[in-house]
Write an enzyme that holds these catalytic residues in place. Structure first.
Site, PDB file in Angstrom:
ATOM      1  N   PHE A 205      41.626  48.572  33.609  1.00 23.02           N
ATOM      2  CA  PHE A 205      42.510  49.948  34.357  1.00 23.02           C
ATOM      3  C   PHE A 205      43.373  50.172  32.803  1.00 23.02           C
ATOM      4  CE2 PHE A 205      46.393  51.541  36.237  1.00 23.02           C
ATOM      5  CZ  PHE A 205      45.810  52.084  37.097  1.00 23.02           C
TER       6      PHE A 205
ATOM      7  N   ASP B 154      45.681  40.084  35.915  1.00 27.01           N
ATOM      8  CA  ASP B 154      46.112  41.569  36.802  1.00 27.01           C
ATOM      9  C   ASP B 154      45.569  41.250  38.122  1.00 27.01           C
ATOM     10  OD1 ASP B 154      46.429  43.965  37.886  1.00 27.01           O
ATOM     11  OD2 ASP B 154      46.682  45.073  36.112  1.00 27.01           O
TER      12      ASP B 154
ATOM     13  N   ARG C 263      35.195  55.520  45.812  1.00 28.13           N
ATOM     14  CA  ARG C 263      35.504  54.121  46.211  1.00 28.13           C
ATOM     15  C   ARG C 263      36.076  54.272  47.691  1.00 28.13           C
ATOM     16  NH1 ARG C 263      40.361  52.165  42.383  1.00 28.13           N
ATOM     17  NH2 ARG C 263      41.460  53.754  43.506  1.00 28.13           N
TER      18      ARG C 263
ATOM     19  N   TYR D 161      52.169  47.982  46.330  1.00 29.50           N
ATOM     20  CA  TYR D 161      51.816  49.071  47.050  1.00 29.50           C
ATOM     21  C   TYR D 161      50.530  49.254  47.684  1.00 29.50           C
ATOM     22  CZ  TYR D 161      50.780  51.020  42.769  1.00 29.50           C
ATOM     23  OH  TYR D 161      50.360  51.167  41.431  1.00 29.50           O
ATOM     24  N   LYS D 162      49.526  48.214  47.225  1.00 29.55           N
ATOM     25  CA  LYS D 162      48.033  48.445  47.624  1.00 29.55           C
ATOM     26  C   LYS D 162      47.850  47.437  49.028  1.00 29.55           C
ATOM     27  CE  LYS D 162      46.796  49.727  42.947  1.00 29.55           C
ATOM     28  NZ  LYS D 162      46.440  49.353  41.502  1.00 29.55           N
TER      29      LYS D 162
HETATM   30  C1  LIG Z   1      47.158  49.905  40.339  1.00 32.08           C
HETATM   31  C2  LIG Z   1      47.046  49.269  38.931  1.00 32.08           C
HETATM   32  C3  LIG Z   1      47.957  49.038  38.379  1.00 32.08           C
HETATM   33  C4  LIG Z   1      49.206  49.702  38.617  1.00 32.08           C
HETATM   34  O1  LIG Z   1      50.284  49.993  37.788  1.00 32.08           O
HETATM   35  P1  LIG Z   1      51.572  50.601  37.983  1.00 32.08           P
HETATM   36  O2  LIG Z   1      52.572  50.062  36.932  1.00 32.08           O
HETATM   37  O3  LIG Z   1      51.986  50.094  39.457  1.00 32.08           O
HETATM   38  O4  LIG Z   1      51.488  52.149  37.849  1.00 32.08           O
HETATM   39  C5  LIG Z   1      47.781  48.329  37.146  1.00 32.08           C
HETATM   40  N1  LIG Z   1      46.855  47.600  36.724  1.00 32.08           N
HETATM   41  C6  LIG Z   1      45.749  47.422  37.741  1.00 32.08           C
HETATM   42  C7  LIG Z   1      44.547  46.502  37.417  1.00 32.08           C
HETATM   43  C8  LIG Z   1      45.701  48.412  38.970  1.00 32.08           C
HETATM   44  O5  LIG Z   1      44.799  48.266  39.806  1.00 32.08           O
END
Ligand SMILES: *Cc1c(COP(=O)(O)O)cnc(C)c1O
Length: 416
Positions: A133, A203, A375, A228-229
């Site tokens: 990511f 992560d 997705r 938030y997911k």
């Molecule tokens: C959604 C996501 C993030 C989000 O990071 P934010 O700091 O909340 O914007 C980070 N890493 C992964 C792998 C994600 O899927």
């Protein structure tokens, strides 16, 4: 199946039976979803739990409005990061004093990357996966730009084991890949990193709340994840971080803000780390965000995690089976085997963006990740088997009717 001729009110008996016997079926009632919408984007923004709309009104009107500054003590706002962290701990197989809810995933990544390399200072290499990511990769680059003696070794998944060696200080990986949905074997990779004397930072953005996790069973050192997911804490909800108890007294946070101080309200000139994981707090907690996330977690905690894991896999399996049987030459970009996959299925298509927009116009909400990945996420608490079936039929009818070529479906919005 020809587009336009599918009667979507008539779900096949076999699919209806899956919903009838689903042990999690009643959980859907705990969410507020717009009528007629099939929501397959819980991996980007979880749907709204009823409890959150009640709690947000309560915390704003009653706690903030009536208690004013007294709320920090009277409503116990100050302990929200650890109380919410304690609930997340139950979902990820950790102890309650190993997790806090705070900041964003990005900020938490920064804190833990720097802290980990601080205690592995003779080892200079951080191993990560190519195509991780973006924020994870950007943060690694950022850390290295301030600590030029550190090195990043980014390799593809198949080369991971070999890349982790005696020069590795830290391994940073996404448990479930944000695009393909493919899932690493947490236990095996953690054990391998430890065998080479490296720490590991997982992560968990795409696995927390989507499946049963066992961080301490796998002897994980460090982890971060998103609120938030699958946790449904609302847009921009606070994230969390995990530090194994055995490491807590050794690690120092590079963001040594006053909330991570051992005694914030004595206003000492010198920083002293708070005991345990609390040292990774930085500034004043986001009370509104944490309160809403707190109420969302009660919904997840009411679900059996084994059922949740099983249903997530079954929904993905069903979607893949329908896609394969549908015979539209769609290229599956996720693993077929459900034990190697998170709760999302990715399909590659050169017109993916426009197809997703055409599906959204028919109330099936998935999302798109550049350059060509569609997705579809299956949050087990509110997605039904019949939703998966309907989504597949609508995808087929969009492809057959070429409705994605229509009007404005190719025009990209700021947030995809
Ligand atoms: C959604 C996501 C993030 C989000 O990071 P934010 O700091 O909340 O914007 C980070 N890493 C992964 C792998 C994600 O899927």
């Amino acid at each position: 199946m020809a587009g336009g001729f599918v009667d979507l009110t008539e779900v096949p008996a076999e699919i209806a039976e899956l919903d009838r016997t689903d042990p999690l079926a009643a959980m859907r009632e705990r969410f507020i979803l717009p009528t007629g919408v099939i929501y397959l984007d819980g991996h980007s923004l979880g749907a709204l739990p009823r409890a959150c709309s009640e709690r947000s009104a309560q915390v704003v009107d009653r706690e903030w409005g009536q208690s004013l500054i007294g709320g920090w003590n009277d409503c116990n706002w100050i302990t929200l990061p650890s109380r919410v962290g304690g609930k997340i701990a139950k979902l990820i197989g950790a102890e309650s004093d190993e997790v806090i809810a705070t900041d964003s995933t990005s900020v938490n990544l920064f804190k833990l990357i720097v802290a980990a390399m601080g205690i592995r200072s003779v080892r200079k290499t951080i191993v990560t996966e190519l195509d991780n990511f973006p924020t994870d990769s950007y943060l690694l680059d950022g850390v290295v730009s301030f600590c030029p003696d550190l090195k990043i070794k980014a390799v593809s998944a198949v080369d991971l084991f070999e890349a982790i060696d005696y020069s590795t200080g830290l391994v940073l990986l996404s448990h479930v890949h944000y695009k393909s949905g493919s899932m690493h074997d947490m236990e095996k990779i953690t054990a391998h990193a430890h065998s080479r004397g490296a720490l590991i930072l997982w992560d968990l953005c795409h696995s927390t709340g989507a499946m049963k996790l066992g961080l301490n069973d796998a002897s994980v050192d460090l982890a971060v994840g998103c609120g938030y997911k699958y946790l449904s804490g609302g847009p921009g909800a606070p994230a969390f971080l995990f530090v194994a108890r055995r490491l807590q007294e050794e690690l120092r946070s590079p963001l040594s803000g006053w909330m991570g101080h051992a005694s914030p309200f004595t206003f000492e000139r010198q920083f002293r780390s708070a005991p345990g994981v609390l040292r990774f707090l930085c500034g004043t907690p986001s009370v509104l965000g944490l309160s809403v996330l707190d109420s969302a977690l009660d919904v997840l905690l009411a679900a059996d995690m084994e059922h949740l894991t099983r249903k997530g896999r079954a929904l993905g399996d069903l979607f893949i089976r329908l896609i394969v049987e549908g015979n539209h030459d769609l290229e599956l970009a996720s693993p077929r085997e459900s034990t190697c996959r998170g709760n999302q299925v990715a399909i590659r298509h050169p017109q993916g963006y426009a197809i997703i927009q055409a599906m959204i116009a028919q109330s099936v909400i998935g999302d798109f990740r550049a350059p060509d990945v569609m997705r579809f996420g299956f949050a087990p608490l509110y997605v039904r088997y019949q939703d998966v079936w309907r989504a597949a039929q609508i995808l087929f009818s969009v492809l057959e009717g070429k409705s994605w070529m229509g009007t404005n479906f190719s025009r990209r919005a700021t947030v995809t």
